[in-house]
Write a protein that holds these residues in place. Structure first.
Motif, PDB file in Angstrom:
ATOM      1  N   LEU A 388      51.422  49.705  34.918  1.00 39.64           N
ATOM      2  CA  LEU A 388      51.521  48.905  33.722  1.00 39.64           C
ATOM      3  C   LEU A 388      50.764  49.331  32.311  1.00 39.64           C
ATOM      4  CD1 LEU A 388      48.819  45.916  34.094  1.00 39.64           C
ATOM      5  CD2 LEU A 388      48.673  47.991  35.447  1.00 39.64           C
ATOM      6  N   ILE A 389      49.903  50.227  32.566  1.00 32.53           N
ATOM      7  CA  ILE A 389      49.226  50.610  31.269  1.00 32.53           C
ATOM      8  C   ILE A 389      49.968  52.284  30.874  1.00 32.53           C
ATOM      9  CG2 ILE A 389      47.400  49.582  31.605  1.00 32.53           C
ATOM     10  CD1 ILE A 389      45.946  52.099  32.776  1.00 32.53           C
ATOM     11  N   GLU A 396      43.619  50.767  24.430  1.00 33.57           N
ATOM     12  CA  GLU A 396      44.166  49.773  24.799  1.00 33.57           C
ATOM     13  C   GLU A 396      44.553  49.499  26.216  1.00 33.57           C
ATOM     14  OE1 GLU A 396      48.029  49.168  22.720  1.00 33.57           O
ATOM     15  OE2 GLU A 396      47.314  49.916  20.735  1.00 33.57           O
ATOM     16  N   ALA A 397      44.593  50.795  26.812  1.00 31.51           N
ATOM     17  CA  ALA A 397      44.764  50.874  28.565  1.00 31.51           C
ATOM     18  C   ALA A 397      43.437  50.369  28.931  1.00 31.51           C
ATOM     19  CB  ALA A 397      44.688  52.219  28.681  1.00 31.51           C
ATOM     20  N   LYS A 398      42.321  50.603  28.695  1.00 34.05           N
ATOM     21  CA  LYS A 398      41.076  50.056  28.878  1.00 34.05           C
ATOM     22  C   LYS A 398      41.161  48.608  29.149  1.00 34.05           C
ATOM     23  CE  LYS A 398      37.693  53.546  27.937  1.00 34.05           C
ATOM     24  NZ  LYS A 398      36.418  53.943  26.935  1.00 34.05           N
ATOM     25  N   GLN A 399      41.508  48.065  28.058  1.00 39.07           N
ATOM     26  CA  GLN A 399      41.383  46.642  27.856  1.00 39.07           C
ATOM     27  C   GLN A 399      42.389  45.918  28.639  1.00 39.07           C
ATOM     28  OE1 GLN A 399      41.796  45.356  23.703  1.00 39.07           O
ATOM     29  NE2 GLN A 399      41.376  43.342  24.173  1.00 39.07           N
ATOM     30  N   LYS A 400      43.549  46.637  28.753  1.00 41.31           N
ATOM     31  CA  LYS A 400      44.710  45.975  29.495  1.00 41.31           C
ATOM     32  C   LYS A 400      44.292  45.965  31.140  1.00 41.31           C
ATOM     33  CE  LYS A 400      49.748  45.614  29.921  1.00 41.31           C
ATOM     34  NZ  LYS A 400      50.923  45.796  29.543  1.00 41.31           N
ATOM     35  N   ILE A 401      43.815  47.111  31.581  1.00 42.09           N
ATOM     36  CA  ILE A 401      43.718  47.175  32.876  1.00 42.09           C
ATOM     37  C   ILE A 401      42.493  46.302  33.381  1.00 42.09           C
ATOM     38  CG2 ILE A 401      42.093  49.160  32.880  1.00 42.09           C
ATOM     39  CD1 ILE A 401      45.185  48.343  35.444  1.00 42.09           C
ATOM     40  N   THR A 402      41.412  46.037  32.450  1.00 38.21           N
ATOM     41  CA  THR A 402      40.215  45.455  32.682  1.00 38.21           C
ATOM     42  C   THR A 402      40.874  43.885  32.917  1.00 38.21           C
ATOM     43  OG1 THR A 402      38.782  46.978  31.665  1.00 38.21           O
ATOM     44  CG2 THR A 402      37.937  44.522  32.146  1.00 38.21           C
ATOM     45  N   GLY A 403      41.525  43.414  32.019  1.00 38.50           N
ATOM     46  CA  GLY A 403      42.241  42.146  32.166  1.00 38.50           C
ATOM     47  C   GLY A 403      42.972  41.523  33.397  1.00 38.50           C
ATOM     48  N   TRP A 404      43.715  42.652  33.546  1.00 36.43           N
ATOM     49  CA  TRP A 404      44.607  42.589  35.087  1.00 36.43           C
ATOM     50  C   TRP A 404      43.670  42.449  36.008  1.00 36.43           C
ATOM     51  CZ3 TRP A 404      45.138  45.538  39.304  1.00 36.43           C
ATOM     52  CH2 TRP A 404      46.355  45.201  40.223  1.00 36.43           C
ATOM     53  N   ARG A 408      42.743  38.943  38.687  1.00 35.20           N
ATOM     54  CA  ARG A 408      43.194  39.076  40.277  1.00 35.20           C
ATOM     55  C   ARG A 408      41.785  39.100  41.067  1.00 35.20           C
ATOM     56  NH1 ARG A 408      46.926  40.708  37.169  1.00 35.20           N
ATOM     57  NH2 ARG A 408      49.044  40.437  38.109  1.00 35.20           N
ATOM     58  N   GLY A 409      40.760  38.846  40.436  1.00 35.76           N
ATOM     59  CA  GLY A 409      39.438  38.858  41.189  1.00 35.76           C
ATOM     60  C   GLY A 409      38.941  40.249  41.533  1.00 35.76           C
ATOM     61  N   LEU A 410      39.501  41.452  41.116  1.00 27.39           N
ATOM     62  CA  LEU A 410      39.436  42.718  41.839  1.00 27.39           C
ATOM     63  C   LEU A 410      38.367  43.384  40.691  1.00 27.39           C
ATOM     64  CD1 LEU A 410      43.132  43.540  42.427  1.00 27.39           C
ATOM     65  CD2 LEU A 410      41.271  42.923  43.972  1.00 27.39           C
ATOM     66  N   GLY A 411      37.956  42.818  39.679  1.00 28.46           N
ATOM     67  CA  GLY A 411      37.067  43.596  38.766  1.00 28.46           C
ATOM     68  C   GLY A 411      36.618  42.825  37.549  1.00 28.46           C
ATOM     69  N   LYS A 412      35.586  43.149  36.638  1.00 28.75           N
ATOM     70  CA  LYS A 412      35.375  42.591  35.627  1.00 28.75           C
ATOM     71  C   LYS A 412      34.764  43.445  34.318  1.00 28.75           C
ATOM     72  CE  LYS A 412      30.762  41.299  37.316  1.00 28.75           C
ATOM     73  NZ  LYS A 412      29.980  40.117  37.741  1.00 28.75           N
ATOM     74  N   LYS A 413      34.770  42.949  33.252  1.00 29.10           N
ATOM     75  CA  LYS A 413      34.135  43.893  32.139  1.00 29.10           C
ATOM     76  C   LYS A 413      32.507  43.827  32.689  1.00 29.10           C
ATOM     77  CE  LYS A 413      33.975  44.058  27.144  1.00 29.10           C
ATOM     78  NZ  LYS A 413      34.305  43.388  25.995  1.00 29.10           N
ATOM     79  N   ALA A 414      31.854  45.162  32.271  1.00 32.52           N
ATOM     80  CA  ALA A 414      30.529  45.347  32.581  1.00 32.52           C
ATOM     81  C   ALA A 414      30.006  46.117  31.652  1.00 32.52           C
ATOM     82  CB  ALA A 414      30.271  45.529  34.073  1.00 32.52           C
TER      83      ALA A 414
END
Length: 837
Positions: A388-389, A396-404, A408-414
């Motif tokens: 998808l990125i 932009e790719a960092k922001q989009k994949i982090t949101g994705w 889905r509960g698979l990660g978060k901004k840190a």
């Protein structure tokens, strides 16, 4: 070379003025007043048994010159000195000899103080502090209690390096290849021990942000930033295949997730035991054992060959459900991030080296800019092969994949930090006792402030018990205490504070060293802080500064200090090497003892030479020939001011055993020094020298300031040799420039000029800019006797300089083109005639 006596009698002058300064407390600072304040501070020394070598006083000399200069500029100067005296060397000596560390420390301090005083530094000795003095460490303990009450001090079992030979915990940097770097012991092991830890990570952002408030070199700031290591990225969860367990990793490049082809756990990671398959267990255990003998410095060495072992387990990449192998490798640290990484070998140097060694897949997921190779590319580019990125630029790719991932509960901004909480306690005797007790009913209870200082018990055996407990565990009677909360039986803390503790706040105690009611009075702290200039070695550019800044910020938050940062300006001096160009050490036999240098050349010569060697921040080798040259210069200054005919009577008085003060009184002023007005040339020389030395001192350019004074002396001596008098006005103004650099000689010659007061507070000379403006004259340019141009040039240009200007002149060139210049006649300041054919 002439003998030292033939240069000047420094051996009589220097003790005379050192005694005078001490008796009259010449450099005592006053708290308050109408003068502007200037707080100038040296990083205070650890008084080792070896005493000073000539490299140690370099920074002290620089600060002393500036302290003297600032006093002469009308500042109220605080310039203190003290001793960072707790620590392992005295304890090791105690273990080996049975000598109490307090005795060793007192003896070492006496040696250091004598050596420092013989160099004539203008310290306010009434403010001397010693971190082992109970009246000092009472307040170190008090500050610890504030940290504890604020929730910034806690206990935890932590694996530490334990040396069976030293019977002590070692710092990471003291372990090399599994051996004790200090004593060469080989029985060094990792052992979990109960430790006190300070929550410095709670201040990580402020420690970074407030670097903008201080005037430090960018390189020192960058070292602090790198140690704190703030990283923005994402935490990503990887499910372990055929297991309920998960691995969480922190990555600054979530945009490269599609390129993760394996994972790595730190050998100490708690999941290693759980995920390792039976087939791989023996290899994994052997690898973990080997890794446990390596220091963090060894493991993170970028140059070392990568090693690792496959656990037999696999994880599921959350972005593409691909199974990827889980390895362990010692280049991943349990202390950073989560102790686990997703490895993207195409875009990480360490991962690429590892993948190439173990034949693991390398998948490009970031397209490098045109002309650059994508494998090994670690910068920003465009995502490729990334679902998808794909096609997005890195931000932009960092922001989009982090949101994705978050959806889905698979990660978060840190946000992550390399900075770890500060391991604060030591399993030693010679340190500040930690002012808490352990109560079975109430837990860890702080002592009331009225119980401070908590002093160390008297002991004869400083070795830890066989159990590995600290030495204080043997002080059975001292350990018994009543709980301050419930009154029941309690045990004192057996760990002590690290040497860092006393040096974290000493700059504050210098402001108010005798105060029994507070670590510093509020009005005095507000007057003197922050430290205007802090000078010390670059080896303290990270930890000491970070720890001191942390404590200061806690005290600031609690309202005990008035500034958010302690040190406004910071300068690191370079290292002075031996004459062989190597670092001075006893083993190399290249240590230069300052006692011997002062005995042969005098303190002023040593001071002046250390500043003349080169820029303060540079590393430079010692040269006996160099100090001889500086010593001869001071001899010329002496002869510039004294009547050489009077020296015979002086020598006779010395030979007869006349006291130094009386013998020196027989030295008379040079007859060349007269009450006459300086000539225009002399005024220009004097004011140019004043400006140059003043500007150089403001920029801490000590070596160039000394060069300018040398040039001035040479010019004056040439004038005297030609029968020109040395005007008293000029002599006094020049001597004021010399005095901060060579204060003993400055005081003696100032007295010879008829002044009763110390030169230390004489006003610094001011220069007249009007005298330094270069005058212009009009010069005629001729070609073959015909006028071609009139130009204005600086007066006094040499014949060669005027000829060069004339030949470059456009109108002259129009009449010499195609011709050969046969002759050039130059009349300085008037005419240039070019003969061309």
């Amino acid at each position: 070379m002439a003998t030292t006596r033939q240069q000047y009698p420094f051996d009589l002058i220097e003790p005379k003025w050192q005694n005078h300064w001490e008796a009259h407390k010449t450099f005592r600072a006053s708290d308050g007043g109408t003068k502007p304040k200037f707080y100038i501070l040296d990083m205070f020394p650890y008084p080792s048994g070896a005493g000073l070598h000539v490299g140690h006083p370099e920074g002290y000399t620089a600060t002393d010159i500036l302290a003297r200069y600032k006093r002469m500029r009308g500042f109220n100067v605080l310039h203190p000195m003290g001793w960072d005296a707790f620590g392992l060397p005295a304890e090791q000596y105690a273990i080996e000899t049975g000598t109490h560390p307090a005795q060793t420390t007192a003896k070492n301090i006496a040696t250091f103080k004598r050596q420092i005083q013989m160099l004539g530094f203008s310290y306010d000795w009434d403010r001397e502090v010693n971190t082992t003095d109970p009246e000092y460490f009472k307040w170190t303990q008090w500050i610890f209690l504030q940290l504890f009450k604020k929730g910034l001090a806690y206990q935890q079992s932590v694996p530490v390096w334990w040396c069976e030979g030293c019977k002590a915990v070692l710092a990471n940097e003291e372990v090399k290849d599994g051996k004790c770097d200090r004593k060469g012991h080989t029985n060094v092991v990792r052992r979990p021990m109960r430790q006190w830890i300070l929550r410095i990570t709670a201040y990580a952002d402020r420690l970074l942000e407030d670097l903008k408030l201080v005037d430090w070199t960018e390189s020192i700031k960058e070292m602090q930033r790198n140690w704190i290591g703030r990283s923005e990225g994402a935490e990503v969860v990887f499910q372990i295949s055929n297991s309920e367990s998960q691995i969480t990793v922190f990555t600054t490049r979530p945009d490269t997730l599609f390129g993760a082809t394996y994972m790595v756990l730190a050998p100490e990671h708690p999941l290693v035991e759980k995920v390792t398959t039976d087939a791989q267990r023996a290899a994994v255990n052997a690898y973990r054992e080997a890794a446990s003998k390596k220091s963090e410095l060894d493991r993170t060495n970028l140059a070392k060959e990568k090693t690792g072992v496959f656990t037999g387990a696999y994880a599921i990449n959350p972005v593409n459900d691909e199974k990827i192998p889980i390895w362990i490798a010692d280049y991943v640290m349990i202390s950073y991030g989560t102790g686990a990484i997703m490895a993207v070998p195409a875009h990480d140097t360490r991962d690429l080296e590892f993948a190439q060694k173990f034949n693991l897949p390398v998948r490009i997921v970031v397209q490098a800019p045109a002309g650059q190779e994508s494998i090994g590319f670690v910068g920003d580019g465009v995502s490729v092969n990334s679902g998808l990125i794909t096609g997005l630029p890195t931000p932009e790719a960092k922001q989009k994949i982090t949101g994705w991932l978050e959806e889905r509960g698979l990660g978060k901004k840190a946000i992550n930090y390399k900075l770890r909480d500060w391991l604060f306690s030591r399993q030693r005797y010679w340190g500040e006792p930690i002012p808490v007790v352990h109560c079975a009913k109430c837990g860890v209870v702080p002592l009331p402030e009225t119980a401070l200082p908590l002093t160390l018990p008297e002991m004869k055996d400083y070795t830890p018990p066989a159990s590995g407990e600290p030495p204080l565990a043997k002080a059975t009677e001292w350990l018994k205490a009543a709980c301050p909360t419930c009154g029941g039986p309690a045990m004192r803390e057996t760990n002590t504070m690290p040497q860092w503790a006393g040096s974290c706040w000493y700059y504050l105690r210098f402001i108010d060293p005798k105060n029994p009611q507070a670590f510093v009075a509020k009005d005095k702290e507000k007057y003197w802080m922050p430290v205007d200039l802090y000078v010390g070695g670059a080896e303290h550019a990270v930890l000491h500064l970070l720890y001191a800044r942390f404590w200061h910020k806690v005290l600031f938050d609690l309202g005990h200090v008035s500034t958010p940062e302690p040190f406004l300006k910071l300068v690191n001096q370079g290292m002075i090497l031996g004459e062989d160009g190597q670092k001075m050490s006893k083993s190399r036999g290249n240590v230069i003892n300052p006692d011997e240098v002062v005995r042969e050349f005098g303190a002023d010569s040593m001071r002046l030479y250390e500043m003349f060697m080169g820029p303060l921040a540079d590393t430079k080798p010692w040269s006996t020939e160099g100090i001889q040259g500086v010593h001869r210069f001071l001899g010329r200054v002496w002869r510039l001011f004294v009547d050489e005919n009077s020296m015979e009577a002086f020598e006779q008085a010395v030979a007869a055993g006349t006291p130094a003060e009386q013998a020196l009184a027989s030295v008379k002023l040079s007859p060349a020094i007269r009450d006459v007005k300086p000539t225009a040339e002399q005024l220009k020389l004097l004011h140019a020298t004043i400006k140059a030395v003043t500007d150089d001192l403001e920029a801490m350019g000590f070596n160039t300031a000394i060069s300018r004074m040398m040039e001035c002396v040479n010019d004056v001596m040439r004038g005297i040799a030609a029968g020109q008098p040395f005007p008293r006005e000029m002599a006094e103004q020049f001597l004021l420039l010399v005095a901060p650099f060579a204060p003993h000689l400055g005081e003696q010659l100032w007295q010879l000029l008829g002044h009763q007061e110390s030169v230390a507070y004489a006003p610094w000379p001011a220069y007249d800019p009007a005298l330094l403006v270069a005058k212009e004259v009009e010069v005629v340019f001729q070609v073959n006797g015909k006028l071609r141009d009139r130009v204005k040039v600086t007066a006094g240009l040499s014949k060669a300089e005027l000829e060069k200007v004339a030949l470059a002149n456009e109108k002259v060139q129009q009449h010499t083109v195609g011709k050969t210049v046969r002759k050039v006649v130059v009349v300085p300041d008037k005419l240039v005639n070019i003969v061309a054919a």
